[in-house]
Write an enzyme that holds these catalytic residues in place. Structure first.
Site, mmCIF file in Angstrom:
data_model
loop_
_atom_site.group_PDB
_atom_site.id
_atom_site.type_symbol
_atom_site.label_atom_id
_atom_site.label_comp_id
_atom_site.label_asym_id
_atom_site.label_seq_id
_atom_site.Cartn_x
_atom_site.Cartn_y
_atom_site.Cartn_z
ATOM 1 N N PHE A 95 0.834 -1.200 0.000
ATOM 2 C CA PHE A 95 0.000 0.000 0.000
ATOM 3 C C PHE A 95 0.872 1.256 0.000
ATOM 4 O O PHE A 95 0.603 2.221 -0.742
ATOM 5 C CB PHE A 95 -0.912 -0.018 1.235
ATOM 6 C CG PHE A 95 -2.149 0.825 1.107
ATOM 7 C CD1 PHE A 95 -2.072 2.192 0.931
ATOM 8 C CD2 PHE A 95 -3.406 0.245 1.189
ATOM 9 C CE1 PHE A 95 -3.213 2.971 0.830
ATOM 10 C CE2 PHE A 95 -4.564 1.011 1.087
ATOM 11 C CZ PHE A 95 -4.464 2.376 0.906
ATOM 12 N N PHE A 96 1.934 1.249 0.797
ATOM 13 C CA PHE A 96 2.830 2.401 0.822
ATOM 14 C C PHE A 96 3.535 2.583 -0.523
ATOM 15 O O PHE A 96 3.712 3.712 -0.998
ATOM 16 C CB PHE A 96 3.864 2.240 1.943
ATOM 17 C CG PHE A 96 3.337 2.563 3.317
ATOM 18 C CD1 PHE A 96 3.040 3.865 3.678
ATOM 19 C CD2 PHE A 96 3.145 1.563 4.258
ATOM 20 C CE1 PHE A 96 2.563 4.178 4.948
ATOM 21 C CE2 PHE A 96 2.673 1.849 5.532
ATOM 22 C CZ PHE A 96 2.375 3.163 5.885
ATOM 23 N N PHE A 198 -7.332 6.937 3.224
ATOM 24 C CA PHE A 198 -6.612 6.312 4.339
ATOM 25 C C PHE A 198 -7.029 4.853 4.508
ATOM 26 O O PHE A 198 -6.393 4.101 5.244
ATOM 27 C CB PHE A 198 -6.859 7.073 5.646
ATOM 28 C CG PHE A 198 -5.905 6.680 6.750
ATOM 29 C CD1 PHE A 198 -4.630 7.218 6.799
ATOM 30 C CD2 PHE A 198 -6.273 5.764 7.721
ATOM 31 C CE1 PHE A 198 -3.732 6.842 7.802
ATOM 32 C CE2 PHE A 198 -5.383 5.385 8.720
ATOM 33 C CZ PHE A 198 -4.115 5.930 8.761
ATOM 34 N N ARG A 338 9.860 7.693 6.609
ATOM 35 C CA ARG A 338 8.894 8.264 5.667
ATOM 36 C C ARG A 338 8.573 9.717 5.980
ATOM 37 O O ARG A 338 8.175 10.474 5.082
ATOM 38 C CB ARG A 338 7.616 7.410 5.698
ATOM 39 C CG ARG A 338 6.641 7.703 4.582
ATOM 40 C CD ARG A 338 5.498 6.708 4.576
ATOM 41 N NE ARG A 338 4.556 7.008 3.493
ATOM 42 C CZ ARG A 338 4.676 6.575 2.246
ATOM 43 N NH1 ARG A 338 5.704 5.824 1.912
ATOM 44 N NH2 ARG A 338 3.776 6.888 1.333
#
Length: 361
Positions: A95-96, A198, A338
């Site tokens: 997902f990231f 999200f 990140r």
């Protein structure tokens, strides 16, 4: 510093938290948890990223551990069977990577590449087996992780997960077009969009295979349960906005609660930070109330029958991990590379991303 030592102790060396982002109530009332599988989880997800071609060997070596993606999931889905947690962690890492691809497609003006990926992901979600060897690593990695997630519970859960993630893909598409056109959504528009970008419902769906129990509709739609669920996810999304505001302003983002407040409510930067923080703190306070309501609800479910006891135990397990989302998200933002924008050579370009679209140079 690493997020966790190799031990499974729940006592950690605290990262330095800037005063503007410090939430003493999290540090005092939400003790950190860590799934004992975490050391192997980190190792296996690192290998999976490499095997799927989602990060190069050099980037995996330099950045994978420091990004703390596995730490986030290992701090949330406590009690999950190892194979469930592994599938969740790989999916989360994917997902990231997908989020970064989306961002690069916006930054480099690649609408055709994004549209192709959007269509492929919708298709892979409905037929993951047929996409395991897709030429685009983002599609193949998605298919692999989704197929594993589909193996844990029944067809009803799988259909619900797919419905929720189709909505996530479309929300990302809306974000793409907003950013390309420089459209800053209003606060209300943003809050609605944010629940999909999200992936609120996805992380909540994954509580169930972690508990080994597919919750009936009556439980999922119970007002207390749903309130607690949304509060833990809103907290995570808005705290992310608070922490990533400098990164997103540097990257000309238009999707951040703080940015919407500045653009549509006429707030100065300092005022918007204060307002986002207020909303974040309100989520914590309201969750503590909702948590007690859910515990009372679980006690009513536990009516002396075997099914009642099993269902009540599953509800309590899901609630416990909703609570863990607060501490896991909080510390993730202060330990993951990140969000360490000041350490990047270029504040608009994370050092761990691939700037190429699939098939493009």
């Amino acid at each position: 510093m690493p997020a966790f030592s190799q031990s499974t102790s729940t006592t950690y060396t605290a990262a330095l938290v800037p005063p503007a982002l410090s939430l003493p109530v999290i540090e005092a009332e939400f003790p950190r948890q860590l799934h004992p599988y975490w050391p192997r989880l980190q190792e296996n997800t690192r290998a999976w990223l490499l095997e799927m071609g989602l990060m190069s060997a050099a980037k995996v070596e330099a950045y994978a551990d420091g990004l703390c993606y596995t730490d986030l999931m290992a701090g949330y889905y406590i009690g999950a069977p190892d194979e469930v947690l592994q599938a969740i962690a790989d999916y989360s890492a994917w997902f990231f990577v997908w989020d970064d691809r989306h961002d690069r497609d916006v930054i480099h003006g690649r609408p055709a590449a994004w549209e192709l990926l959007r269509i492929r992901l919708h298709t892979a979600l409905d037929s993951p087996k047929e996409h395991l060897h897709h030429q685009d690593p983002v599609v193949a990695g998605f298919a692999d992780s989704v197929l594993r997630l589909y193996s844990f519970l029944g067809e009803g859960w799988n259909a619900r997960f797919a419905e929720h993630f189709h909505a996530v893909i479309e929300a990302y598409d809306q974000e793409f077009h907003n950013r390309a056109a420089g459209i800053v959504p209003t606060v209300e528009e943003y809050l609605e969009l944010r629940r999909n970008t999200f992936a609120h419902w996805i992380w909540l769906d994954l509580l169930e295979p972690s508990a080994g129990y597919e919750l009936p509709v009556a439980v999922r739609e119970n007002s207390a349960y749903q309130r607690a669920a949304l509060l833990c996810q809103d907290f995570a999304a808005w705290y992310n906005d608070l922490c990533s505001l400098p990164k997103e302003i540097a990257g000309d983002e238009v999707h951040n609660l703080g940015i919407s407040l500045i653009h549509h409510e006429g707030m100065r930067l300092e005022e918007s930070v204060k307002e986002v923080r207020r909303r974040v703190e309100e989520c914590v306070t309201e969750f503590l109330d909702a948590e007690q309501e859910v515990l009372r609800y679980a006690a009513r479910i536990d009516n002396g029958s075997v099914r009642g006891a099993e269902l009540a135990a599953a509800v309590r397990a899901c609630l416990f991990n909703m609570r863990n989302w607060f501490s896991s998200v909080y510390w993730f933002h202060h330990e993951s590379g990140r969000y360490m924008v000041d350490s990047w050579d270029d504040r608009t370009t994370p050092p761990y991303v691939n700037n190429e679209a699939a098939g493009e140079k």
